[in-house]
Design a protein around this motif. Sequence first.
Motif, PDB file in Angstrom:
ATOM      1  N   UNK A   1      13.753   0.551 -14.350  1.00 18.03           N
ATOM      2  CA  UNK A   1      13.913  -0.860 -14.018  1.00 18.03           C
ATOM      3  C   UNK A   1      14.571  -1.009 -12.648  1.00 18.03           C
ATOM      4  N   UNK A   2      14.468  -2.205 -12.082  1.00 16.97           N
ATOM      5  CA  UNK A   2      15.103  -2.471 -10.787  1.00 16.97           C
ATOM      6  C   UNK A   2      16.610  -2.279 -10.898  1.00 16.97           C
ATOM      7  N   UNK A   3      17.187  -2.794 -11.971  1.00 17.90           N
ATOM      8  CA  UNK A   3      18.626  -2.646 -12.164  1.00 17.90           C
ATOM      9  C   UNK A   3      19.018  -1.172 -12.293  1.00 17.90           C
ATOM     10  N   UNK A   4      18.196  -0.389 -12.994  1.00 19.27           N
ATOM     11  CA  UNK A   4      18.471   1.048 -13.116  1.00 19.27           C
ATOM     12  C   UNK A   4      18.378   1.739 -11.765  1.00 19.27           C
TER      13      UNK A   4
ATOM     14  N   UNK B   1      12.782  -2.597  -5.778  1.00 14.85           N
ATOM     15  CA  UNK B   1      11.610  -2.974  -6.580  1.00 14.85           C
ATOM     16  C   UNK B   1      10.539  -1.871  -6.491  1.00 14.85           C
ATOM     17  N   UNK B   2      10.258  -1.403  -5.271  1.00 15.03           N
ATOM     18  CA  UNK B   2       9.259  -0.348  -5.104  1.00 15.03           C
ATOM     19  C   UNK B   2       9.724   0.959  -5.750  1.00 15.03           C
ATOM     20  N   UNK B   3      10.992   1.286  -5.547  1.00 12.38           N
ATOM     21  CA  UNK B   3      11.537   2.518  -6.125  1.00 12.38           C
ATOM     22  C   UNK B   3      11.449   2.488  -7.647  1.00 12.38           C
ATOM     23  N   UNK B   4      11.722   1.334  -8.227  1.00  9.10           N
ATOM     24  CA  UNK B   4      11.694   1.234  -9.693  1.00  9.10           C
ATOM     25  C   UNK B   4      10.311   1.550 -10.246  1.00  9.10           C
ATOM     26  N   UNK B   5       9.270   1.101  -9.544  1.00  7.80           N
ATOM     27  CA  UNK B   5       7.901   1.374  -9.986  1.00  7.80           C
ATOM     28  C   UNK B   5       7.565   2.853  -9.798  1.00  7.80           C
TER      29      UNK B   5
ATOM     30  N   UNK C   1      15.210   5.588  -0.644  1.00  6.60           N
ATOM     31  CA  UNK C   1      15.937   4.441  -0.109  1.00  6.60           C
ATOM     32  C   UNK C   1      16.297   4.638   1.355  1.00  6.60           C
ATOM     33  N   UNK C   2      16.754   5.831   1.692  1.00  7.61           N
ATOM     34  CA  UNK C   2      17.295   6.065   3.023  1.00  7.61           C
ATOM     35  C   UNK C   2      16.233   6.518   4.013  1.00  7.61           C
ATOM     36  N   UNK C   3      15.423   7.485   3.617  1.00  7.60           N
ATOM     37  CA  UNK C   3      14.406   8.019   4.513  1.00  7.60           C
ATOM     38  C   UNK C   3      13.166   7.124   4.563  1.00  7.60           C
ATOM     39  N   UNK C   4      12.670   6.716   3.393  1.00  7.38           N
ATOM     40  CA  UNK C   4      11.451   5.919   3.343  1.00  7.38           C
ATOM     41  C   UNK C   4      11.717   4.417   3.388  1.00  7.38           C
TER      42      UNK C   4
ATOM     43  N   UNK D   1       0.816  -1.209   0.000  1.00 14.61           N
ATOM     44  CA  UNK D   1       0.000   0.000   0.000  1.00 14.61           C
ATOM     45  C   UNK D   1       0.851   1.261   0.000  1.00 14.61           C
ATOM     46  N   UNK D   2       1.927   1.262   0.755  1.00 18.97           N
ATOM     47  CA  UNK D   2       2.787   2.448   0.794  1.00 18.97           C
ATOM     48  C   UNK D   2       3.346   2.764  -0.588  1.00 18.97           C
TER      49      UNK D   2
END
Length: 206
Positions: A168-171, A159-163, A151-154, A74-75
Amino acid sequence: MKRNSDKDVNNLWQSFQTGNNDSFTAIYNTYSNQLIAYGYKLSLDQDTVHDSIQEIFIDLYLKPKKRNADIKNLKSYLFIALRNKIYKKLQRNSRLETLDTSKENVELVFHVEYSYQEKLAQDEISMEIKKLLQHATAKLPSKQKEIIYLKFEEEMSYEDISVIMHISVESARKLFYRAMLSLRGYIEKKELKTIFFIFFRKNNSN
């Protein structure tokens, strides 16, 4: 204050889907401040941010399709929805200002420099190093600032960041480590060892 676990929030979401409106209020109270903080970094127009958050929760509450959606995280869903909604509003406003209805792309700018004060409050490092980190981060490109924040604060996964960032996840992995390398160019080696230790200790503890 410890944030609710993903399991707790998923239970709230499932409870809301079965008709418990108190659970919906609890979801809003859990994420509203995080969404506001993130939104303020995507847009300097606070009204745009608050309107976007309000619209997201109204849609979740009133639209059966969204209310019944099978949302795994959900987050992440809320952050994606906020980023997309702010982008659309900025794009629409840009078209109105230029009277150019064919204008397609508006770049999201991560406006506000990331504040490390809360995350570093319990670490025994000097105020001088904290200030160095602030100034160094301010020099980073917008996307690097954003991924450090997510990444650091949240404490989000790649995977979530990529969306959220539409990459992409790799990016996402490469972008985060590129941001770390960029910081290395702005901070003296002695202080850098302390800062990197904090970054990766916190990352690996999640």
